[in-house]
Write a protein that holds these residues in place. Structure first.
Motif, PDB file in Angstrom:
ATOM      1  N   VAL A 526       0.829  -1.203   0.000  1.00  0.00           N
ATOM      2  CA  VAL A 526       0.000   0.000   0.000  1.00  0.00           C
ATOM      3  C   VAL A 526       0.865   1.255   0.000  1.00  0.00           C
ATOM      4  O   VAL A 526       0.614   2.205  -0.753  1.00  0.00           O
ATOM      5  CB  VAL A 526      -0.949  -0.019   1.217  1.00  0.00           C
ATOM      6  N   ILE A 527       1.888   1.281   0.857  1.00  0.00           N
ATOM      7  CA  ILE A 527       2.771   2.446   0.957  1.00  0.00           C
ATOM      8  C   ILE A 527       3.418   2.763  -0.388  1.00  0.00           C
ATOM      9  O   ILE A 527       3.611   3.928  -0.753  1.00  0.00           O
ATOM     10  CB  ILE A 527       3.855   2.200   2.032  1.00  0.00           C
ATOM     11  N   ASN A 528       3.724   1.716  -1.134  1.00  0.00           N
ATOM     12  CA  ASN A 528       4.386   1.904  -2.425  1.00  0.00           C
ATOM     13  C   ASN A 528       3.397   2.041  -3.579  1.00  0.00           C
ATOM     14  O   ASN A 528       3.792   1.974  -4.754  1.00  0.00           O
ATOM     15  CB  ASN A 528       5.344   0.738  -2.688  1.00  0.00           C
ATOM     16  N   GLY A 529       2.122   2.226  -3.264  1.00  0.00           N
ATOM     17  CA  GLY A 529       1.119   2.481  -4.293  1.00  0.00           C
ATOM     18  C   GLY A 529       0.733   1.281  -5.117  1.00  0.00           C
ATOM     19  O   GLY A 529       0.083   1.438  -6.167  1.00  0.00           O
ATOM     20  N   GLU A 530       1.110   0.076  -4.670  1.00  0.00           N
ATOM     21  CA  GLU A 530       0.797  -1.146  -5.431  1.00  0.00           C
ATOM     22  C   GLU A 530      -0.546  -1.703  -4.959  1.00  0.00           C
ATOM     23  O   GLU A 530      -0.620  -2.764  -4.326  1.00  0.00           O
ATOM     24  CB  GLU A 530       1.912  -2.172  -5.220  1.00  0.00           C
ATOM     25  N   MET A 531      -1.628  -0.997  -5.289  1.00  0.00           N
ATOM     26  CA  MET A 531      -2.931  -1.369  -4.764  1.00  0.00           C
ATOM     27  C   MET A 531      -3.436  -2.697  -5.316  1.00  0.00           C
ATOM     28  O   MET A 531      -4.016  -3.505  -4.579  1.00  0.00           O
ATOM     29  CB  MET A 531      -3.943  -0.265  -5.052  1.00  0.00           C
ATOM     30  N   SER A 532      -3.224  -2.931  -6.598  1.00  0.00           N
ATOM     31  CA  SER A 532      -3.706  -4.194  -7.176  1.00  0.00           C
ATOM     32  C   SER A 532      -2.972  -5.382  -6.559  1.00  0.00           C
ATOM     33  O   SER A 532      -3.580  -6.412  -6.257  1.00  0.00           O
ATOM     34  CB  SER A 532      -3.519  -4.180  -8.696  1.00  0.00           C
ATOM     35  N   ARG A 533      -1.656  -5.221  -6.354  1.00  0.00           N
ATOM     36  CA  ARG A 533      -0.887  -6.301  -5.726  1.00  0.00           C
ATOM     37  C   ARG A 533      -1.270  -6.449  -4.259  1.00  0.00           C
ATOM     38  O   ARG A 533      -1.255  -7.563  -3.705  1.00  0.00           O
ATOM     39  CB  ARG A 533       0.613  -6.028  -5.871  1.00  0.00           C
TER      40      ARG A 533
END
Length: 699
Positions: A526-533
């Protein structure tokens, strides 16, 4: 009833009421002058603590019926009833010279020893016409662990050869005194051992905190009894676990131990309740408690403590109210419940005032509750009112400074402590680390005489906070490779500095993955913006909790993805019970999207549908939502109706919302209102005046 049955009943009796009933049934032998039966009746009453009934039987015997055993039994009846003065008078004035044999002398010596009168014990011992092994064993037992040096001296200089009772008495004294080295040496020197010897050695290992050695010793014992298993159980229930992995390992040991026990009694069941409380398994503790045939004060206190440790304060209060009597442990256990529960500090204070008496444990509990609630003034008042302090008191006061953000005062208080332990050092270390004061953190860390996983993790976090990830990783690899908490801290540090691949490597290296580690990795995505992952990762998790879902919800809310946040919140309500954090995220999402109706509906739903009372944070979110959407009057009304003191934060939100308004008169009126609201606040926020100045200059 024949004579044999009478003697069997007498031998088995252990309470006064039953003793009198049995006496009435065998009175025919008493009246017939059966000296042996009369002696057994005196001995029975002595066991039951009734010297008066024993004396009545003794006085009813003719002089020809009394033998040496009669006189010694009557002497024992006085000593067992703690009537030492009466026993000595009986010995000096009534026992005839022919009956003052070695057994009589030893009985009187044992009376002094059992009463703890060492001075009189020695005087009587030296006045005796002779001694035997029983004399020395009585004196040795009297010294015990409270006078371990005298006990050892007596043992070393006593009779030429000790019997097994002597060896075991000395072993028990050393075990209770915690002198493991001497205990081990004495145990190894014994010519033979029995079950009592092995149990004393087992007790010594547990008293010294060597649980792994104690478990191995138990496994190697040629025979075991309930005392053996209970000794180890009680050690587990009071042990200090350093990490979650160690806690889980010892919890498994306890389960295996319980399966091997041949039976359970009141003591072992009480110890089991303590063990389950330590691992947070309140349900198992309750199961054991309800399976017990009787509950004494110790067992009730154990269940009360279990509820307190697991945060079930209502159940703790219920069992406290149901107890027929309370001791100091009962009151302190209930008071400690507030240290495990975010309850109102006033309730803890009221309970403290109700206590009929208080000891250091009581004061420390009040200090801990006050410091955990962030009440520095309350903690200082309690600390200053105490007549004595220990390390727990000092650490609670230190924690109050730290939690209130008074790092400098915490450091000053820390330096004033006459004795600094690992806990106090770690508290200050963590405060420095949290404030980003790396130099001070390093200096204190290097001054510490020892480190544990907690202070090492605090140092790791301090390095990571400043971006020194390599230094943090060196600590992890060098000292904390198998520590789950430290590994999770390293995982989060990599994620916060946008090194997602390194976070994944740390997660992959974990030997044990608990829910905390899974949630940390989810937060990393989440912190790294990888919402789909992140969504995919959530689906692959073996278990999830409200924190897992809230992590995703907060990400959607703060990134302005209103519809995704609403859909996810609907999903959460089907699988988990939403908490306060969920509603904060929903209100933030509504505020960013300008969805006033949805925000108001969620705000109302908190209390009406989920019985969650809105906090100050929730009210601030609603003020922000209304003000951002141009509903300034409603925002003003909400601020005025808030069940909290109006702070500069609410005023700043209202002022900030006015920057988008085109009505300058409205701006001026709201500035006036916000300014007057902030005047009453105890702490003036400079940011308020910056915002106020900018707005006025723009007009």
């Amino acid at each position: 009833m024949n004579r044999g049955d009478c003697l069997l009943l007498i031998q088995r009796c252990n309470d006064r009421e039953s003793a009198r009933q049995i006496h009435a049934r065998v009175d025919q032998y008493h009246r017939a002058g059966d000296g042996f039966v009369c002696n057994k009746l005196i001995d029975m009453y002595a066991r039951c603590g009734s010297a008066a009934d024993a004396r009545a039987v003794f006085d009813s015997m003719s002089s020809g019926t009394r033998d040496g055993f009669s006189w010694v039994s009557m002497l024992c009846a006085y000593s067992r009833s703690r009537q030492i003065t009466r026993a000595r008078a009986f010995f000096d004035e009534e026992i005839p010279p022919w009956a003052k044999n070695m057994a009589a002398w030893n009985a009187m010596l044992a009376a002094y020893c059992q009463a703890g009168d060492l001075e009189e014990s020695w005087r009587f011992f030296t006045a005796a016409p002779g001694w035997n092994q029983i004399s020395f064993n009585a004196l040795l037992s009297a010294h015990g662990h409270d006078h371990i040096r005298e006990s050892k001296q007596l043992f070393d200089t006593g009779t030429p050869s000790w019997d097994l009772v002597s060896w075991n008495t000395m072993l028990a004294a050393l075990a209770q005194a915690g002198d493991l080295e001497t205990l081990q040496r004495l145990f190894d020197a014994m010519p033979e051992w029995d079950l009592i010897s092995h149990n004393a050695m087992l007790l010594g290992l547990t008293q010294h905190g060597k649980l792994n050695d104690a478990r191995r010793f138990l496994d190697a014992m040629p025979q075991r009894n309930l005392v053996s298993f209970t000794t180890l159980l009680r050690a587990y229930s009071s042990s200090q676990w350093q990490s979650q992995s160690q806690q889980e390992e010892q919890a498994m040991d306890v389960e295996l131990l319980l399966g091997r026990m041949p039976e359970h009694n009141l003591v072992s069941s009480t110890a089991m309740i303590g063990v389950y409380a330590r691992v947070g398994d309140c349900a198992s503790a309750e199961k054991i408690f309800h399976s017990m045939h009787q509950h004494d004060t110790v067992a009730l206190n154990a269940m009360l403590s279990a509820y307190a440790q697991t945060g079930h304060i209502d159940r703790a209060n219920a069992i406290f109210d149901s107890m027929p009597q309370h001791d100091m442990v009962s009151w302190n256990s209930l008071l400690s419940a507030y240290t495990h529960n975010a309850s109102d500090l006033s309730k803890a204070r009221a309970l403290f005032q109700r206590m009929p008496e208080r000891n250091l444990v009581s004061w420390n509990a009040l200090l801990t509750v006050s410091s955990q609630h962030g009440s520095l003034d309350e903690t200082k008042r309690a600390f200053d009112s105490m007549l004595a302090w220990d390390s727990i008191s000092s650490n609670a006061m230190l924690l109050a400074y730290v939690r209130s953000g008074h790092t400098d005062e915490a450091a000053t208080f820390f330096r004033s402590l006459p004795c600094r332990d690992l806990v106090s050092s770690t508290n200050v270390l963590a405060a420095y680390a949290e404030n980003g004061e790396l130099d001070k953190t390093k200096r204190l860390f290097e001054e510490m005489p020892e480190w544990d996983s907690v202070c090492l993790t605090a140092m790791l976090v301090a390095y990571a906070h400043k971006g020194y990830l390599e230094h943090a990783r060196q600590l992890l690899d060098g000292f904390l490779r198998d520590d789950v908490v430290a590994s999770v801290a390293m995982l989060v540090a990599y994620a916060q500095h946008r090194h997602l691949e390194h976070s994944k490597q740390v997660f992959g290296s974990l030997l044990v993955r608990n829910l905390v580690s899974w949630n940390a990795m989810l937060a990393g995505y989440v912190i790294n913006g990888e919402m789909s992952r992140a969504i995919h990762f959530l689906g692959s998790m073996p278990e999830s909790d409200i924190i897992s879902w809230t992590t995703l919800l907060a990400a959607y809310a703060h990134s302005g993805q209103f519809y995704e946040a609403v859909l996810l919140f609907d999903t959460i309500k089907m699988v988990e019970l939403p908490d306060e954090s969920c509603f904060v995220s929903v209100l933030v999402a509504c505020s960013h999207a300008g969805e006033v109706a949805a925000g108001v509906a969620s705000f109302v739903s908190m209390s009406s549908d989920f019985a969650i009372q809105p906090s100050k944070h929730h009210f601030c979110c609603m003020v922000d939502l209304l003000a951002r959407s141009g509903h300034l009057v409603e925002a003003q009304d909400l601020i005025a109706s808030m069940p909290f003191t109006t702070s500069a934060e609410e005023s700043k939100r209202l002022l900030g919302s006015c920057t988008s308004s085109l009505n300058m008169n409205d701006i001026r009126s709201k500035v006036s209102m916000a300014s007057s609201s902030s005047v009453s606040t105890p702490v003036m926020d400079p940011a308020f005046y910056v915002l106020l100045s900018n707005m006025l200059s723009s007009t």
